[in-house]
Design a protein around this motif. Structure first.
Motif, PDB file in Angstrom:
ATOM      1  N   UNK A   5      36.640  31.624  21.177  1.00  0.00           N
ATOM      2  CA  UNK A   5      36.169  30.249  21.585  1.00  0.00           C
ATOM      3  C   UNK A   5      36.221  30.234  23.106  1.00  0.00           C
ATOM      4  N   UNK A   6      35.118  29.445  23.460  1.00  0.00           N
ATOM      5  CA  UNK A   6      34.705  29.322  24.870  1.00  0.00           C
ATOM      6  C   UNK A   6      35.732  28.228  25.420  1.00  0.00           C
ATOM      7  N   UNK A   7      36.404  28.699  26.525  1.00  0.00           N
ATOM      8  CA  UNK A   7      37.094  27.718  27.215  1.00  0.00           C
ATOM      9  C   UNK A   7      36.468  27.512  28.587  1.00  0.00           C
ATOM     10  N   UNK A  38      56.665  19.209  17.470  1.00  0.00           N
ATOM     11  CA  UNK A  38      55.672  18.586  16.810  1.00  0.00           C
ATOM     12  C   UNK A  38      55.582  19.191  15.585  1.00  0.00           C
ATOM     13  N   UNK A  39      56.142  20.395  15.244  1.00  0.00           N
ATOM     14  CA  UNK A  39      56.185  21.237  13.822  1.00  0.00           C
ATOM     15  C   UNK A  39      56.418  20.051  12.764  1.00  0.00           C
ATOM     16  N   UNK A  40      57.183  19.216  13.208  1.00  0.00           N
ATOM     17  CA  UNK A  40      57.878  18.174  11.974  1.00  0.00           C
ATOM     18  C   UNK A  40      56.683  17.271  11.633  1.00  0.00           C
ATOM     19  N   UNK A  41      55.843  16.860  12.496  1.00  0.00           N
ATOM     20  CA  UNK A  41      55.122  15.688  12.278  1.00  0.00           C
ATOM     21  C   UNK A  41      53.412  16.096  12.066  1.00  0.00           C
ATOM     22  N   UNK A  42      53.059  15.593  10.556  1.00  0.00           N
ATOM     23  CA  UNK A  42      51.929  16.173  10.004  1.00  0.00           C
ATOM     24  C   UNK A  42      50.467  15.431  11.042  1.00  0.00           C
ATOM     25  N   UNK A  43      50.611  14.404  11.995  1.00  0.00           N
ATOM     26  CA  UNK A  43      49.609  13.998  12.526  1.00  0.00           C
ATOM     27  C   UNK A  43      48.597  15.073  13.272  1.00  0.00           C
ATOM     28  N   UNK A  44      49.536  15.868  13.883  1.00  0.00           N
ATOM     29  CA  UNK A  44      48.865  16.958  14.710  1.00  0.00           C
ATOM     30  C   UNK A  44      48.129  18.319  13.757  1.00  0.00           C
ATOM     31  N   UNK A  45      47.028  18.319  13.686  1.00  0.00           N
ATOM     32  CA  UNK A  45      46.286  19.456  12.864  1.00  0.00           C
ATOM     33  C   UNK A  45      46.060  20.500  13.445  1.00  0.00           C
ATOM     34  N   UNK A  46      45.871  20.517  14.955  1.00  0.00           N
ATOM     35  CA  UNK A  46      45.511  21.786  15.742  1.00  0.00           C
ATOM     36  C   UNK A  46      46.672  21.748  16.862  1.00  0.00           C
ATOM     37  N   UNK A  47      46.890  23.256  17.319  1.00  0.00           N
ATOM     38  CA  UNK A  47      47.847  23.395  18.657  1.00  0.00           C
ATOM     39  C   UNK A  47      46.850  24.295  19.278  1.00  0.00           C
ATOM     40  N   UNK A  48      47.187  23.916  20.679  1.00  0.00           N
ATOM     41  CA  UNK A  48      46.658  25.101  21.448  1.00  0.00           C
ATOM     42  C   UNK A  48      48.012  25.598  22.093  1.00  0.00           C
ATOM     43  N   UNK A  49      48.210  26.955  22.026  1.00  0.00           N
ATOM     44  CA  UNK A  49      49.293  27.756  22.063  1.00  0.00           C
ATOM     45  C   UNK A  49      49.110  28.805  23.469  1.00  0.00           C
ATOM     46  N   UNK A  50      50.178  28.904  24.111  1.00  0.00           N
ATOM     47  CA  UNK A  50      50.130  30.164  25.171  1.00  0.00           C
ATOM     48  C   UNK A  50      50.671  31.363  24.563  1.00  0.00           C
ATOM     49  N   UNK A  51      49.984  32.254  24.393  1.00  0.00           N
ATOM     50  CA  UNK A  51      50.351  33.674  23.808  1.00  0.00           C
ATOM     51  C   UNK A  51      49.739  34.911  24.654  1.00  0.00           C
ATOM     52  N   UNK A  56      44.249  29.561  21.088  1.00  0.00           N
ATOM     53  CA  UNK A  56      45.043  30.469  21.814  1.00  0.00           C
ATOM     54  C   UNK A  56      44.589  30.432  23.421  1.00  0.00           C
ATOM     55  N   UNK A  57      45.451  29.959  24.070  1.00  0.00           N
ATOM     56  CA  UNK A  57      45.053  30.406  25.702  1.00  0.00           C
ATOM     57  C   UNK A  57      46.150  31.374  26.255  1.00  0.00           C
ATOM     58  N   UNK A  58      45.798  31.614  27.597  1.00  0.00           N
ATOM     59  CA  UNK A  58      46.313  32.590  28.441  1.00  0.00           C
ATOM     60  C   UNK A  58      46.406  33.839  28.031  1.00  0.00           C
ATOM     61  N   UNK A  59      45.436  34.241  26.936  1.00  0.00           N
ATOM     62  CA  UNK A  59      45.203  35.833  26.617  1.00  0.00           C
ATOM     63  C   UNK A  59      45.472  36.693  27.611  1.00  0.00           C
ATOM     64  N   UNK A  60      44.458  36.266  28.571  1.00  0.00           N
ATOM     65  CA  UNK A  60      44.360  37.157  29.911  1.00  0.00           C
ATOM     66  C   UNK A  60      44.782  36.297  31.230  1.00  0.00           C
ATOM     67  N   UNK A  71      44.016  31.810  15.132  1.00  0.00           N
ATOM     68  CA  UNK A  71      42.848  31.376  14.561  1.00  0.00           C
ATOM     69  C   UNK A  71      41.693  31.504  15.746  1.00  0.00           C
ATOM     70  N   UNK A  72      41.667  30.952  16.837  1.00  0.00           N
ATOM     71  CA  UNK A  72      40.668  31.024  17.588  1.00  0.00           C
ATOM     72  C   UNK A  72      41.270  31.293  19.157  1.00  0.00           C
ATOM     73  N   UNK A  73      40.910  32.711  19.583  1.00  0.00           N
ATOM     74  CA  UNK A  73      41.053  32.882  20.967  1.00  0.00           C
ATOM     75  C   UNK A  73      40.301  32.305  22.319  1.00  0.00           C
ATOM     76  N   UNK A  74      40.709  31.414  22.893  1.00  0.00           N
ATOM     77  CA  UNK A  74      39.936  30.913  23.841  1.00  0.00           C
ATOM     78  C   UNK A  74      39.929  31.958  25.146  1.00  0.00           C
ATOM     79  N   UNK A  75      38.649  32.119  25.627  1.00  0.00           N
ATOM     80  CA  UNK A  75      38.545  32.745  26.979  1.00  0.00           C
ATOM     81  C   UNK A  75      37.515  31.785  28.099  1.00  0.00           C
ATOM     82  N   UNK A  76      38.044  31.961  29.345  1.00  0.00           N
ATOM     83  CA  UNK A  76      36.965  31.149  30.227  1.00  0.00           C
ATOM     84  C   UNK A  76      36.472  32.318  30.944  1.00  0.00           C
ATOM     85  N   UNK A  77      35.087  32.191  31.288  1.00  0.00           N
ATOM     86  CA  UNK A  77      34.369  32.868  32.425  1.00  0.00           C
ATOM     87  C   UNK A  77      33.261  32.328  33.067  1.00  0.00           C
TER      88      UNK A  77
END
Ligand code: NAP
Length: 320
Positions: free
Chosen positions: A17-19, A166-179, A203-207, A268-274
């Protein structure tokens, strides 16, 4: 390119994914013009990328809009965001909707595929859920938003505290997670539940900055070894991640960082920026390579699986 389904949104998306934020902001930070940055987005799409992430504070929604003029709208999945609280001020639902409308105007589109509340911290969560989510659901009914998501703020939240709520609340269909290789908490804190409930993960912060800067990795390891937080030998070498680079393993530290994240179950998607066309190509190539050898993955989990908050630098001071 390889494609996957973004959780229960059902959206088909590229695994890369393009960040358009981070420190590069598609090169705007280093003097690229909006036209040059938009060209880079088109290069990414030519490489098969179909997921583009932006946000008002990045200053790149206009650039995304320029690129979208040359891309059939239904060929890409576009995500943008709204602030929840800034400088102590809570954004009202009206202000969040105005922000959405402005994003649509800047991007020249009449809908966003994923609309995220931006950098939500645990103390902001109740407000996000009870006050802002209903307003977003109304915009969803109007067709301006396809799916609603949440991004965490790893710079201050080292333990995925907001997402755990947020994991308890179904309104959110997508999370952006640092990993990443030295911040692996989401493996236990987030992914088991997102997989079970079909929440899509970006996923953000891969690099980020740390893995693009080998001397910094060595400095961090020295500090952590001195505190007894990692094995002693990791603080005594200039190349603590050198064990990952070998025939059949990673080509270099950045290659290792992207492949480590890409093949984590639940990602699912690994974001990277450049801002750099060559980095765009090598990063996509890394994300399309096989997983790191199992022995290297196991070693990364054993050496660093307990760490949290390493290399999660923000825009002020770039400290952890
Ligand atoms: N809370 C949030 O919502 C939040 C927070 C952070 C990020 N994000 C999103 O996630 C995206 C990714 O951000 P990130 O934090 O993971 O950081 P990132 O922007 O992907 O950081 C990567 C850094 O490493 C450099 N780099 C990339 N590929 C390289 C290569 N092959 N060789 C050498 N250097 C390389 C880039 O600079 P060059 O320009 O030189 O390539 C960039 O500065 C952002 O764009 C944004 O969309 C969201």
């Amino acid at each position: 390119m390889q494609y996957t389904t973004l959780g229960r949104t059902g959206l088909r998306v590229s695994v890369a994914g393009l960040g358009t934020g981070g420190f590069s902001r598609m090169g705007l930070k280093s003097g690229k013009t909006e036209e040059e940055s938009a060209r880079l987005i088109l290069d990414a799409v030519d490489l098969g990328i179909t997921f583009i992430d932006t946000a008002p504070p990045y200053g790149t929604e206009g650039v995304v809009g320029k690129a979208l003029k040359s891309i059939p709208r239904d060929k890409v999945v576009v995500a943008t965001k709204s602030t929840v609280r800034r400088d102590g001020e809570w954004w009202t639902p009206e202000r969040v909707v105005a922000s959405l409308d402005n994003s649509l105007r800047l991007m020249g589109t009449d809908y966003v595929d994923v609309f995220n509340l931006h950098a939500v911290e645990a103390p902001m969560y109740d407000y996000a859920l009870n006050t802002l989510a209903p307003a977003l659901a109304e915009q969803q009914r109007k067709g301006k938003i396809r799916h609603i998501g949440l991004t965490e703020n790893p710079i201050v939240d080292f333990t995925n505290a907001a997402l755990k709520r947020a994991l308890h609340d179904p309104v959110w269909e997508v999370y952006m997670v640092g990993f990443h290789m030295m911040h692996q908490g989401a493996r236990a804190n987030v992914f088991p539940v997102t997989r079970k409930k079909g929440v899509g993960t970006l996923i953000m912060f891969a690099v980020r900055s740390i893995f693009a800067d080998p001397p910094r990795v060595a400095r961090e390891m020295k500090e952590l070894a001195a505190k007894g937080l990692v094995e002693k030998w990791l603080g005594e070498t200039d190349d603590p991640l050198g064990f990952l680079v070998h025939a059949g393993g990673a080509a270099n530290m950045i290659d290792a960082a992207y492949r480590f994240v890409r093949h984590e179950p639940g990602v699912d998607v690994v974001l990277f920026g450049t801002g750099d066309a060559a980095h765009l190509r090598t990063n996509v190539a890394s994300l399309l390579k096989p997983p790191l050898p199992e022995a290297d993955r196991a070693k990364l989990a054993a050496l660093f699986g307990h760490l949290e908050g390493i290399g999660l630098d923000g825009h002020q001071g770039r400290s952890r």
